[in-house]
Design an enzyme around this catalytic site. Structure first.
Site, short mmCIF file in Angstrom:
data_model
loop_
_atom_site.label_atom_id
_atom_site.label_comp_id
_atom_site.label_asym_id
_atom_site.label_seq_id
_atom_site.Cartn_x
_atom_site.Cartn_y
_atom_site.Cartn_z
N PRO A 146 44.48 35.81 32.26
CA PRO A 146 44.05 36.56 33.58
C PRO A 146 43.43 37.90 33.36
O PRO A 146 43.67 38.56 32.48
CB PRO A 146 45.59 36.79 34.13
CG PRO A 146 46.42 36.66 33.09
CD PRO A 146 45.87 35.65 31.92
N HIS A 147 42.43 38.39 34.42
CA HIS A 147 41.74 39.54 34.43
C HIS A 147 41.19 40.14 35.56
O HIS A 147 41.11 39.29 36.56
CB HIS A 147 40.53 39.37 33.05
CG HIS A 147 39.44 38.27 33.48
ND1 HIS A 147 40.07 37.11 33.09
CD2 HIS A 147 38.59 38.23 34.07
CE1 HIS A 147 39.06 36.16 33.51
NE2 HIS A 147 38.16 37.07 34.08
N GLY A 148 40.94 41.31 35.36
CA GLY A 148 40.55 42.00 36.72
C GLY A 148 39.67 43.45 36.37
O GLY A 148 40.19 44.11 35.22
#
Length: 149
Positions: A66-68
């Site tokens: 997960p990344h942002g």
């Protein structure tokens, strides 16, 4: 580039207990609020969930990345986590995820963000490394393993 350069020992979580995607994201982000108090962890979870709605970051082989991007972040933050039980993260191969690497990056550092994601992917393609990651005993062993990648 070494992934170990972007890790902090307190952000290595060897025993995730959540059994849902949103729960795992909240569990992964929680210690960031302690090591980086300027990060709004509630906002970060919303950013990560919005990214998940675009398409899962569960890439298969028991892995999710997960990344942002966050506006007011000053550096890249990487959190490594492991779920002994596995989590339905809606992975591309429809199998549970056990290995999690969460990446938060400043909006203005897109190039570095992508290089870190690529390095994580390269490291996790190695089946022997994944096995060592899953079998490592506790935070200290995981920390030592991750220092060399």
């Amino acid at each position: 580039m070494k992934l170990g350069d972007y890790l902090v020992k307190d952000l290595i979580l060897p025993n995730l207990t959540s059994d849902s995607k949103s729960g795992v994201l909240m569990e992964l982000i929680a210690p960031v609020g302690k090591t980086e108090p300027e990060v709004d962890t509630d906002h970060a979870v919303r950013v990560l969930l919005d990214r998940e709605r675009l398409g899962t970051t569960g890439i298969g082989d028991g892995i999710a990345i997960p990344h942002g991007k966050l506006e007011n972040l000053e550096k890249v933050i990487v959190v490594a986590g492991r779920s002994p039980e596995g989590v339905d993260f809606e992975a591309l191969d429809h199998r549970p995820c056990f290995i999690f690497f969460l990446v938060l990056a400043p909006e203005q550092m897109a190039g570095l963000h992508l290089r870190i994601l690529a390095q994580i992917s390269r490291v996790l393609k190695d089946e022997a490394f994944r096995k060592r990651f899953l079998e490592a005993e506790g935070r200290d062993e995981l920390w030592n393993l991750l220092q060399d990648v």
